[in-house]
Design a protein around this motif. Structure first.
Motif, PDB file in Angstrom:
ATOM      1  N   GLU A 252       0.810  -1.214   0.000  1.00 46.79           N
ATOM      2  CA  GLU A 252       0.000   0.000   0.000  1.00 46.79           C
ATOM      3  C   GLU A 252       0.848   1.270   0.000  1.00 46.79           C
ATOM      4  O   GLU A 252       0.377   2.328  -0.431  1.00 46.79           O
ATOM      5  CB  GLU A 252      -0.910   0.034   1.238  1.00 46.79           C
ATOM      6  CG  GLU A 252      -2.041  -0.966   1.213  1.00 46.79           C
ATOM      7  CD  GLU A 252      -1.661  -2.280   1.897  1.00 46.79           C
ATOM      8  OE1 GLU A 252      -0.455  -2.571   1.981  1.00 46.79           O
ATOM      9  OE2 GLU A 252      -2.572  -3.001   2.326  1.00 46.79           O
ATOM     10  N   ALA A 253       2.084   1.178   0.488  1.00 52.50           N
ATOM     11  CA  ALA A 253       2.870   2.375   0.777  1.00 52.50           C
ATOM     12  C   ALA A 253       3.049   3.274  -0.436  1.00 52.50           C
ATOM     13  O   ALA A 253       2.840   4.492  -0.360  1.00 52.50           O
ATOM     14  CB  ALA A 253       4.237   1.972   1.332  1.00 52.50           C
TER      15      ALA A 253
ATOM     16  N   VAL B 138       8.990   3.373   3.529  1.00 57.08           N
ATOM     17  CA  VAL B 138       8.686   2.077   4.141  1.00 57.08           C
ATOM     18  C   VAL B 138       9.774   1.066   3.805  1.00 57.08           C
ATOM     19  O   VAL B 138      10.104   0.198   4.621  1.00 57.08           O
ATOM     20  CB  VAL B 138       7.294   1.591   3.692  1.00 57.08           C
ATOM     21  CG1 VAL B 138       7.029   0.177   4.177  1.00 57.08           C
ATOM     22  CG2 VAL B 138       6.233   2.535   4.238  1.00 57.08           C
ATOM     23  N   GLY B 139      10.363   1.171   2.605  1.00 55.12           N
ATOM     24  CA  GLY B 139      11.484   0.298   2.273  1.00 55.12           C
ATOM     25  C   GLY B 139      12.637   0.466   3.238  1.00 55.12           C
ATOM     26  O   GLY B 139      13.259  -0.504   3.680  1.00 55.12           O
ATOM     27  N   GLU B 140      12.900   1.709   3.613  1.00 56.83           N
ATOM     28  CA  GLU B 140      13.967   1.977   4.577  1.00 56.83           C
ATOM     29  C   GLU B 140      13.612   1.432   5.952  1.00 56.83           C
ATOM     30  O   GLU B 140      14.440   0.812   6.628  1.00 56.83           O
ATOM     31  CB  GLU B 140      14.205   3.489   4.662  1.00 56.83           C
ATOM     32  CG  GLU B 140      14.994   3.960   5.874  1.00 56.83           C
ATOM     33  CD  GLU B 140      16.446   3.522   5.853  1.00 56.83           C
ATOM     34  OE1 GLU B 140      17.120   3.616   6.896  1.00 56.83           O
ATOM     35  OE2 GLU B 140      16.916   3.080   4.792  1.00 56.83           O
ATOM     36  N   LEU B 141      12.368   1.606   6.372  1.00 57.05           N
ATOM     37  CA  LEU B 141      11.951   1.107   7.678  1.00 57.05           C
ATOM     38  C   LEU B 141      12.117  -0.404   7.774  1.00 57.05           C
ATOM     39  O   LEU B 141      12.499  -0.933   8.820  1.00 57.05           O
ATOM     40  CB  LEU B 141      10.489   1.492   7.941  1.00 57.05           C
ATOM     41  CG  LEU B 141      10.221   2.959   8.266  1.00 57.05           C
ATOM     42  CD1 LEU B 141       8.735   3.233   8.281  1.00 57.05           C
ATOM     43  CD2 LEU B 141      10.848   3.334   9.595  1.00 57.05           C
TER      44      LEU B 141
ATOM     45  N   ASN C  63       0.831   8.068   8.875  1.00 53.57           N
ATOM     46  CA  ASN C  63       1.538   9.261   9.345  1.00 53.57           C
ATOM     47  C   ASN C  63       2.985   9.260   8.888  1.00 53.57           C
ATOM     48  O   ASN C  63       3.542  10.304   8.518  1.00 53.57           O
ATOM     49  CB  ASN C  63       1.473   9.354  10.864  1.00 53.57           C
ATOM     50  CG  ASN C  63       0.096   9.744  11.371  1.00 53.57           C
ATOM     51  OD1 ASN C  63      -0.703  10.328  10.635  1.00 53.57           O
ATOM     52  ND2 ASN C  63      -0.201   9.418  12.621  1.00 53.57           N
ATOM     53  N   LYS C  64       3.630   8.082   8.926  1.00 52.15           N
ATOM     54  CA  LYS C  64       5.024   7.983   8.488  1.00 52.15           C
ATOM     55  C   LYS C  64       5.134   8.298   6.993  1.00 52.15           C
ATOM     56  O   LYS C  64       6.063   9.001   6.565  1.00 52.15           O
ATOM     57  CB  LYS C  64       5.566   6.588   8.792  1.00 52.15           C
ATOM     58  CG  LYS C  64       7.017   6.377   8.390  1.00 52.15           C
ATOM     59  CD  LYS C  64       7.962   7.321   9.105  1.00 52.15           C
ATOM     60  CE  LYS C  64       8.054   7.030  10.582  1.00 52.15           C
ATOM     61  NZ  LYS C  64       9.091   7.859  11.256  1.00 52.15           N
ATOM     62  N   ILE C  65       4.215   7.793   6.193  1.00 51.75           N
ATOM     63  CA  ILE C  65       4.232   8.078   4.755  1.00 51.75           C
ATOM     64  C   ILE C  65       4.000   9.563   4.492  1.00 51.75           C
ATOM     65  O   ILE C  65       4.710  10.191   3.700  1.00 51.75           O
ATOM     66  CB  ILE C  65       3.174   7.240   4.023  1.00 51.75           C
ATOM     67  CG1 ILE C  65       3.513   5.755   4.122  1.00 51.75           C
ATOM     68  CG2 ILE C  65       3.092   7.638   2.555  1.00 51.75           C
ATOM     69  CD1 ILE C  65       2.472   4.864   3.503  1.00 51.75           C
TER      70      ILE C  65
ATOM     71  N   GLU D   3       4.575  12.060   6.429  1.00 53.28           N
ATOM     72  CA  GLU D   3       5.760  12.813   6.857  1.00 53.28           C
ATOM     73  C   GLU D   3       6.850  12.765   5.793  1.00 53.28           C
ATOM     74  O   GLU D   3       7.458  13.785   5.447  1.00 53.28           O
ATOM     75  CB  GLU D   3       6.277  12.228   8.169  1.00 53.28           C
ATOM     76  CG  GLU D   3       7.550  12.891   8.686  1.00 53.28           C
ATOM     77  CD  GLU D   3       8.107  12.173   9.906  1.00 53.28           C
ATOM     78  OE1 GLU D   3       9.290  12.388  10.211  1.00 53.28           O
ATOM     79  OE2 GLU D   3       7.373  11.377  10.535  1.00 53.28           O
ATOM     80  N   ALA D   4       7.100  11.570   5.231  1.00 53.95           N
ATOM     81  CA  ALA D   4       8.127  11.429   4.192  1.00 53.95           C
ATOM     82  C   ALA D   4       7.754  12.213   2.944  1.00 53.95           C
ATOM     83  O   ALA D   4       8.605  12.866   2.321  1.00 53.95           O
ATOM     84  CB  ALA D   4       8.314   9.948   3.847  1.00 53.95           C
ATOM     85  N   VAL D   5       6.484  12.158   2.559  1.00 54.46           N
ATOM     86  CA  VAL D   5       6.008  12.878   1.378  1.00 54.46           C
ATOM     87  C   VAL D   5       6.178  14.382   1.561  1.00 54.46           C
ATOM     88  O   VAL D   5       6.685  15.080   0.677  1.00 54.46           O
ATOM     89  CB  VAL D   5       4.525  12.521   1.113  1.00 54.46           C
ATOM     90  CG1 VAL D   5       3.886  13.533   0.168  1.00 54.46           C
ATOM     91  CG2 VAL D   5       4.415  11.120   0.537  1.00 54.46           C
ATOM     92  N   LYS D   6       5.753  14.895   2.706  1.00 56.94           N
ATOM     93  CA  LYS D   6       5.843  16.343   2.954  1.00 56.94           C
ATOM     94  C   LYS D   6       7.288  16.806   2.966  1.00 56.94           C
ATOM     95  O   LYS D   6       7.626  17.869   2.390  1.00 56.94           O
ATOM     96  CB  LYS D   6       5.178  16.675   4.284  1.00 56.94           C
ATOM     97  CG  LYS D   6       5.085  18.168   4.587  1.00 56.94           C
ATOM     98  CD  LYS D   6       4.151  18.861   3.607  1.00 56.94           C
ATOM     99  CE  LYS D   6       3.761  20.259   4.064  1.00 56.94           C
ATOM    100  NZ  LYS D   6       4.893  21.193   4.157  1.00 56.94           N
ATOM    101  N   GLN D   7       8.175  16.045   3.592  1.00 56.92           N
ATOM    102  CA  GLN D   7       9.574  16.448   3.646  1.00 56.92           C
ATOM    103  C   GLN D   7      10.216  16.423   2.257  1.00 56.92           C
ATOM    104  O   GLN D   7      11.012  17.298   1.915  1.00 56.92           O
ATOM    105  CB  GLN D   7      10.338  15.544   4.616  1.00 56.92           C
ATOM    106  CG  GLN D   7       9.963  15.768   6.070  1.00 56.92           C
ATOM    107  CD  GLN D   7      10.759  14.904   7.025  1.00 56.92           C
ATOM    108  OE1 GLN D   7      11.562  14.072   6.601  1.00 56.92           O
ATOM    109  NE2 GLN D   7      10.550  15.070   8.314  1.00 56.92           N
ATOM    110  N   THR D   8       9.882  15.421   1.462  1.00 51.52           N
ATOM    111  CA  THR D   8      10.428  15.347   0.107  1.00 51.52           C
ATOM    112  C   THR D   8       9.935  16.522  -0.734  1.00 51.52           C
ATOM    113  O   THR D   8      10.710  17.151  -1.468  1.00 51.52           O
ATOM    114  CB  THR D   8      10.016  14.020  -0.567  1.00 51.52           C
ATOM    115  OG1 THR D   8      10.571  12.937   0.181  1.00 51.52           O
ATOM    116  CG2 THR D   8      10.516  13.952  -2.002  1.00 51.52           C
TER     117      THR D   8
END
Length: 341
Positions: free
Chosen positions: A98-99, A268-271, A289-291, A293-298
């Motif tokens: 899903e990620a 998620v691959g990194e996690l 939330n983790k996804i 966060e990664a999207v917003k930072q990128t």
């Protein structure tokens, strides 16, 4: 592309991606299993928590990952988190497939927020009907958007009323049984299926090309513009040809490049490389939330790089240029620090 994707993220993933020329279409499950096992016979010695790991991609889903992992475990004797996408009952996260799809929708939401718009109520054209396309469709529904198309190798399905959860479930079941999307018309005859065509001429606000590389050429780009689309979220690797990208930019269509939009899958691959990850109990909320966060930072990192190099935020090319600049600078800095230049 994979090098730039990984360099654009906050994570420590390496530089490239590879695969094979084995076509699973028309093959039995036994044939697929035997190929995966033979492939792993050569690949296993190059895998490990500090070396490399296989991941899902085109033609590779949970079934293939299970076959690969099983052979790796037999050969190496290790039961470690070196594989992305394992099933929850034998290792790792249950959310890997899903990620990427969810992350694409979250990325669209961030792009729209910067344009003072929201996803709710917008008509969305999707190409493809594989795992990424289906997860994009699923998450668009939860965001109250109106997805109207999906496609397969024979053509595309259009439902002007928009898909809902009932229709999504029907499409998912059709694909799980490897049947044509034409079967959808038996239940919803008001829809239409167009043979030997792509969905880009249908009226929409956002396009999500999830099918294949170079699926959008000059002609399709013109169709996208005519359809009223003003945002294109690249889902597959390089779905637009260079000429198509030029046409879309001149028409001021905002293109979100695949190297940036893949942030959810990369995160998620990194996690999953973390040996403690499989022991962690993640809720759906934690995962999303983790996804996000990664999207917003990128996204923020890409836009900041664009502005630092004089590209205005309002410029529809700012995200593409910013992502390239940020990724390139990260690679160049790493090469300089490690004495590779």
């Amino acid at each position: 592309v994979q090098t730039l994707k990984n360099a654009l993220s906050l994570y420590k993933l390496g530089g490239a991606a590879g695969g094979s020329d084995f076509d699973p279409k028309g093959k039995s499950e036994i044939e697929v299993m035997r190929f995966c096992q033979s492939f792993m016979d050569e690949l296993y010695r190059y895998l490990g928590p500090d070396q490399d790991f296989p991941a899902e991609d085109v033609g590779v889903g949970p079934r293939e990952m299970g076959f690969l992992f099983g052979q790796y475990r037999r050969l190496s004797g290790h039961f470690q988190g070196n594989f992305t996408g394992p099933k929850i009952f034998w290792s790792g996260s249950s959310f890997r497939t899903e990620a990427t799809g969810y992350g694409l929708v979250f990325f669209a939401r961030v792009v729209l927020a910067d344009m003072n718009k929201e996803l709710k109520g917008l008509r969305c054209a999707i190409s493809g009907s594989g795992k990424i396309a289906m997860h994009v469709l699923e998450k668009l529904l939860s965001c109250e958007a109106i997805p109207v198309t999906v496609s397969d190798s024979e053509g595309y399905l259009f439902d002007g009323d928009g898909f809902d959860y009932v229709k999504y479930t029907l499409i998912r079941n059709i694909k799980a049984q490897q049947r044509s999307l034409k079967e959808y018309l038996k239940t919803f005859p008001r829809a239409k299926y167009i043979n030997d065509a792509k969905p880009w001429g249908e009226q929409c606000d956002i396009a999500f090309p999830c099918a294949s590389q170079n699926e959008i050429d000059q002609g399709e780009a013109l169709s996208i513009i005519s359809s009223g689309c003003r945002v294109l979220i690249e889902c597959s690797n390089m779905p637009c040809t260079g000429q198509a990208v030029d046409i879309l930019r001149k028409a001021k269509v905002h293109v979100a490049p695949a190297k940036a939009t893949a942030a959810g899958g990369v995160a998620v691959g990194e996690l999953e490389l973390n040996p403690e990850f499989s022991l962690m109990q993640w809720s759906v909320e934690d995962f999303e939330n983790k996804i996000q966060e990664a999207v917003k930072q990128t996204y923020d990192r890409s836009m900041k790089a664009a502005q630092e190099y004089g590209i205005l935020k309002e410029n529809p090319e700012s995200l593409v240029h910013g992502a390239n600049i940020s990724a390139f600078l990260n690679i160049a800095q790493a090469m300089t620090d490690q004495g590779c230049v």
